[in-house]
Design a protein around this motif. Sequence first.
Motif, PDB file in Angstrom:
ATOM      1  N   ALA A   1       2.705   1.811  -3.387  1.00 42.18           N
ATOM      2  CA  ALA A   1       1.815   2.375  -4.406  1.00 42.18           C
ATOM      3  C   ALA A   1       1.380   3.795  -4.047  1.00 42.18           C
ATOM      4  O   ALA A   1       1.326   4.677  -4.918  1.00 42.18           O
ATOM      5  CB  ALA A   1       0.585   1.475  -4.569  1.00 42.18           C
ATOM      6  N   GLN A   2       1.101   4.017  -2.779  1.00 40.78           N
ATOM      7  CA  GLN A   2       0.591   5.322  -2.366  1.00 40.78           C
ATOM      8  C   GLN A   2       1.619   6.430  -2.551  1.00 40.78           C
ATOM      9  O   GLN A   2       1.357   7.434  -3.221  1.00 40.78           O
ATOM     10  CB  GLN A   2       0.184   5.243  -0.895  1.00 40.78           C
TER      11      GLN A   2
ATOM     12  N   TYR B   1       0.824  -1.202   0.000  1.00 37.80           N
ATOM     13  CA  TYR B   1       0.000   0.000   0.000  1.00 37.80           C
ATOM     14  C   TYR B   1       0.862   1.257   0.000  1.00 37.80           C
ATOM     15  O   TYR B   1       0.618   2.196  -0.757  1.00 37.80           O
ATOM     16  CB  TYR B   1      -0.922  -0.006   1.223  1.00 37.80           C
TER      17      TYR B   1
ATOM     18  N   VAL C   1      -6.341   9.967  -5.270  1.00 39.22           N
ATOM     19  CA  VAL C   1      -6.024   9.080  -6.393  1.00 39.22           C
ATOM     20  C   VAL C   1      -5.038   8.000  -5.966  1.00 39.22           C
ATOM     21  O   VAL C   1      -5.202   6.815  -6.276  1.00 39.22           O
ATOM     22  CB  VAL C   1      -5.463   9.901  -7.571  1.00 39.22           C
ATOM     23  N   ALA C   2      -3.995   8.397  -5.229  1.00 37.43           N
ATOM     24  CA  ALA C   2      -2.997   7.433  -4.779  1.00 37.43           C
ATOM     25  C   ALA C   2      -3.606   6.410  -3.831  1.00 37.43           C
ATOM     26  O   ALA C   2      -3.336   5.207  -3.939  1.00 37.43           O
ATOM     27  CB  ALA C   2      -1.846   8.169  -4.097  1.00 37.43           C
TER      28      ALA C   2
ATOM     29  N   LEU D   1      -7.058  -0.668  -4.310  1.00 36.38           N
ATOM     30  CA  LEU D   1      -7.430  -1.678  -5.294  1.00 36.38           C
ATOM     31  C   LEU D   1      -6.356  -2.745  -5.441  1.00 36.38           C
ATOM     32  O   LEU D   1      -6.656  -3.935  -5.567  1.00 36.38           O
ATOM     33  CB  LEU D   1      -7.687  -1.006  -6.646  1.00 36.38           C
ATOM     34  N   VAL D   2      -5.104  -2.346  -5.399  1.00 34.94           N
ATOM     35  CA  VAL D   2      -4.003  -3.288  -5.601  1.00 34.94           C
ATOM     36  C   VAL D   2      -3.845  -4.223  -4.405  1.00 34.94           C
ATOM     37  O   VAL D   2      -3.569  -5.418  -4.562  1.00 34.94           O
ATOM     38  CB  VAL D   2      -2.688  -2.522  -5.869  1.00 34.94           C
TER      39      VAL D   2
ATOM     40  N   LEU E   1       2.676   6.888  -6.331  1.00 36.11           N
ATOM     41  CA  LEU E   1       1.689   7.571  -7.164  1.00 36.11           C
ATOM     42  C   LEU E   1       1.445   9.004  -6.723  1.00 36.11           C
ATOM     43  O   LEU E   1       1.120   9.861  -7.559  1.00 36.11           O
ATOM     44  CB  LEU E   1       0.370   6.791  -7.142  1.00 36.11           C
TER      45      LEU E   1
ATOM     46  N   THR F   1       1.352  12.022  -9.377  1.00 30.41           N
ATOM     47  CA  THR F   1       0.056  12.679  -9.591  1.00 30.41           C
ATOM     48  C   THR F   1       0.121  14.150  -9.215  1.00 30.41           C
ATOM     49  O   THR F   1      -0.442  15.011  -9.905  1.00 30.41           O
ATOM     50  CB  THR F   1      -1.028  11.970  -8.761  1.00 30.41           C
TER      51      THR F   1
ATOM     52  N   LEU G   1      -6.772   5.484  -3.639  1.00 29.59           N
ATOM     53  CA  LEU G   1      -7.727   4.646  -4.370  1.00 29.59           C
ATOM     54  C   LEU G   1      -7.000   3.533  -5.128  1.00 29.59           C
ATOM     55  O   LEU G   1      -7.389   2.361  -5.061  1.00 29.59           O
ATOM     56  CB  LEU G   1      -8.530   5.513  -5.333  1.00 29.59           C
ATOM     57  N   CYS G   2      -5.950   3.886  -5.831  1.00 27.06           N
ATOM     58  CA  CYS G   2      -5.192   2.887  -6.593  1.00 27.06           C
ATOM     59  C   CYS G   2      -4.498   1.896  -5.660  1.00 27.06           C
ATOM     60  O   CYS G   2      -4.489   0.682  -5.921  1.00 27.06           O
ATOM     61  CB  CYS G   2      -4.165   3.578  -7.485  1.00 27.06           C
TER      62      CYS G   2
END
Length: 435
Positions: free
Chosen positions: A131-132, A128, A171-172, A178-179, A135, A139, A174-175
Amino acid sequence: MAGGGPSPATSTKRPPRFRTPRRLRLLLALLPLLSAAGTAMTVPSYPKWHDLVAGAAAGLGARAITAPLDLLKIRRQLSPPASAASAGPKAVSEWNLPGQLLAIARREGGAAALFRGNVAASYLWMGYNVAQFGLYGRTSDLLLGLYLARAGPGADPAAVAPAVSFASGAVAGLCATLVTYPFDLCRTIFASRGVDVRLPVPASNVTWSERTTEELASARRGRDAAAAGGRPPPRTMLDFAKELHRQRGAGGFFAGAAPGLLQIVPYMGINFMLHDVLVARLGRSGTGGSGASGLAGMAAGVVSKLLVFPMDTVKKRLQAEAFWGPVAAGSGGGGGISSRYDSKPPPNAGLGNAGVVAAVNRRLVDKPPSAGGAPYGGMVDCFARIARSEGIHAFYKGIFPSLVKSSVSTGASFWLFTLTRNLLRSMYDGKLKIA
């Protein structure tokens, strides 16, 4: 024609007008801003993997610090209404976090019980945060560049900094959700009811002896679960994945994802926005670096978690129901997960010491799945039934350990991320030598 003037066709004809492509116009508009920024200060370009490594370190470090509080928070969220009343007058107060953690350790085999589900949770937090944070930076740069291109040379980036931070964090988050969502679900299952049926779980009013422990350990190796018709807790992540896929299919790994995704947008948006605002103010007051990032993260974690906690409770109920059924989700009836684990044995005079302990553990692990009523019909139905049967306060079960955990974990995440990234950048610049 007299006068020898030009013909009408010649007088109306104009040379073709050259139109600059839209992308080229955006680039030309950015050039003055880039030039002015370059003359004011030189910002070095660092490898993108710095953010990924720093995010992994932040996730693992924050998880290691807050694992017991996370387990306690999940169990409080999933506890049914009757659990507090049935725990007896000697039940540990909800505000006494050390007392609750000590009680769990005593009943479930030691301090290792406080880290149940830690493997899945470590994967979750590491993935998490990678990715967070990865991104978020990209972004944020993209949104800020679009704003400057449209606003023109006189635009002030500080005017939109909070909005950019909120949108980038949303956005970060949310993505990243999901992952890593299947790991979140696995963590919930292990933390909520992950008692290994091979281990004895002593009751508080049972006098233990070596003989009792040996008899109980040999008598309970899966036999009680089969006799009671219950489902034994998974022992590994592979066991969890197989059982969940058998029950629900591939879609089961995203049970409760709707409230999870809805809560993560404001949660991470507010989190990053408050963090960046507070870091800027602390920087102006003379406090900077990883320490300022950690302090800002602690405050941001408390505020953001307090605002979205009801949605998190609904998510946990739906996650637990996906694997355990309605009983585990605390949907009513005589069963359910109790944060104090039904430490009172049922009346069974004549069974002896080992029989009392076996009965206690059977109630703990093998509660009948038919006692919990109808399953939830989705996120909206879960909201309505919790409010109707348990009251509004039920949405805030476990809020105290959650706020403590969120404060520590968010602060530690930002602090470790900033510290690790600064370390990697210093090594990249040659300012730090590793022998």
